[in-house]
Design a protein around this motif. Structure first.
Motif, PDB file in Angstrom:
ATOM      1  N   SER A  83     -10.401   1.894  10.377  1.00  0.00           N
ATOM      2  CA  SER A  83      -9.220   2.181   9.540  1.00  0.00           C
ATOM      3  C   SER A  83      -9.420   1.691   8.117  1.00  0.00           C
ATOM      4  O   SER A  83      -9.058   2.387   7.159  1.00  0.00           O
ATOM      5  N   ILE A  84      -9.977   0.509   7.967  1.00  0.00           N
ATOM      6  CA  ILE A  84     -10.237  -0.049   6.640  1.00  0.00           C
ATOM      7  C   ILE A  84     -11.233   0.823   5.876  1.00  0.00           C
ATOM      8  O   ILE A  84     -11.021   1.160   4.713  1.00  0.00           O
ATOM      9  N   ILE A  85     -12.308   1.186   6.534  1.00  0.00           N
ATOM     10  CA  ILE A  85     -13.362   1.979   5.885  1.00  0.00           C
ATOM     11  C   ILE A  85     -12.836   3.349   5.483  1.00  0.00           C
ATOM     12  O   ILE A  85     -13.034   3.787   4.338  1.00  0.00           O
ATOM     13  N   THR A  86     -12.160   4.035   6.382  1.00  0.00           N
ATOM     14  CA  THR A  86     -11.688   5.380   6.055  1.00  0.00           C
ATOM     15  C   THR A  86     -10.604   5.350   4.982  1.00  0.00           C
ATOM     16  O   THR A  86     -10.528   6.270   4.166  1.00  0.00           O
ATOM     17  N   PHE A  89     -12.506   4.962   1.768  1.00  0.00           N
ATOM     18  CA  PHE A  89     -13.097   6.258   1.415  1.00  0.00           C
ATOM     19  C   PHE A  89     -12.038   7.194   0.844  1.00  0.00           C
ATOM     20  O   PHE A  89     -12.251   7.860  -0.160  1.00  0.00           O
ATOM     21  N   GLU A  90     -10.876   7.240   1.493  1.00  0.00           N
ATOM     22  CA  GLU A  90      -9.791   8.109   1.037  1.00  0.00           C
ATOM     23  C   GLU A  90      -9.364   7.743  -0.390  1.00  0.00           C
ATOM     24  O   GLU A  90      -9.211   8.613  -1.243  1.00  0.00           O
ATOM     25  N   ILE A 141     -20.409   4.478  -2.868  1.00  0.00           N
ATOM     26  CA  ILE A 141     -20.433   3.049  -3.199  1.00  0.00           C
ATOM     27  C   ILE A 141     -19.028   2.576  -3.564  1.00  0.00           C
ATOM     28  O   ILE A 141     -18.581   1.515  -3.109  1.00  0.00           O
ATOM     29  N   ASN A 142     -18.308   3.363  -4.363  1.00  0.00           N
ATOM     30  CA  ASN A 142     -16.924   3.013  -4.720  1.00  0.00           C
ATOM     31  C   ASN A 142     -16.050   2.902  -3.476  1.00  0.00           C
ATOM     32  O   ASN A 142     -15.235   1.989  -3.357  1.00  0.00           O
ATOM     33  N   GLY A 143     -16.195   3.844  -2.550  1.00  0.00           N
ATOM     34  CA  GLY A 143     -15.409   3.813  -1.316  1.00  0.00           C
ATOM     35  C   GLY A 143     -15.680   2.571  -0.493  1.00  0.00           C
ATOM     36  O   GLY A 143     -14.753   1.964   0.066  1.00  0.00           O
ATOM     37  N   GLY A 154      -5.906  -6.604   1.781  1.00  0.00           N
ATOM     38  CA  GLY A 154      -4.906  -5.756   2.414  1.00  0.00           C
ATOM     39  C   GLY A 154      -4.728  -4.430   1.687  1.00  0.00           C
ATOM     40  O   GLY A 154      -4.898  -4.342   0.473  1.00  0.00           O
ATOM     41  N   VAL A 155      -4.383  -3.412   2.446  1.00  0.00           N
ATOM     42  CA  VAL A 155      -4.308  -2.053   1.919  1.00  0.00           C
ATOM     43  C   VAL A 155      -3.192  -1.890   0.891  1.00  0.00           C
ATOM     44  O   VAL A 155      -3.376  -1.195  -0.115  1.00  0.00           O
ATOM     45  N   GLU A 156      -2.044  -2.521   1.120  1.00  0.00           N
ATOM     46  CA  GLU A 156      -0.924  -2.342   0.186  1.00  0.00           C
ATOM     47  C   GLU A 156      -1.274  -2.877  -1.199  1.00  0.00           C
ATOM     48  O   GLU A 156      -1.025  -2.214  -2.212  1.00  0.00           O
TER      49      GLU A 156
END
Length: 166
Positions: A83-86, A89-90, A141-143, A154-156
């Protein structure tokens, strides 16, 4: 030849000639995330985690593995790391095409599990052998860098910071 392994958390016996590639055997038993790409170990299409390290299964003869732990992308998709990786990437603008997803994702996982922040050059070294067809190397690389930032903050928080910087 009967080869005992742990496949996606389950003890399994693979029955095939010792010189058959792990890629062929995994595809035959229905592991659809293991793709047949370049057959030279460089495209990433056939990558799995072998004892928690990404490997190209097209280069591994079945006879050299015994009681090893193999994780395919379809099983790894259930993890927090996926989940973190995708999400990373998104946020970087990567749209996964399906062909070499496992190579990109498992290389990112290798870097994520280091519990440090790798430099751009360390990430470039890790992914340089991949031939991703759906993104360029800098975006990949940025992703990965964004995924590492998500791991640490954290994602937020990362999403808000990226939106402010647009």
């Amino acid at each position: 030849m009967n080869v005992p392994i742990i496949l996606n958390g389950n003890k399994t016996i693979l029955d095939a000639p010792a010189d058959e590639t792990l890629m062929s055997v995994l595809r035959r038993i229905g592991c659809s995330s293991v793709k047949c790409g370049c057959k030279q170990g460089s495209c990433g299409s056939c990558t799995v985690l072998l004892n928690d390290n990404p490997v190209a299964t097209c280069k591994i003869p079945l006879g050299i593995i015994q009681n090893d732990d193999i994780v395919t992308l379809e099983y790894f998709e259930r993890t927090k790391e996926y989940s973190i990786i995708t999400k990373g990437f998104e946020l970087a603008g990567i749209k996964l095409c399906g062909l070499c997803n496992s190579g990109k994702i498992f290389c990112a996982y290798q870097l994520l599990k280091m519990n440090k922040i790798p430099s751009r050059s360390e990430i470039r070294e890790q992914v340089r052998s991949l031939a991703p067809c759906c993104t360029d190397l800098n975006t990949l690389i940025n992703g990965i860098m964004i995924a590492i930032d998500i791991r640490d903050h954290g994602v937020e928080r990362v999403t808000k910071r990226l939106e402010r910087n647009k």
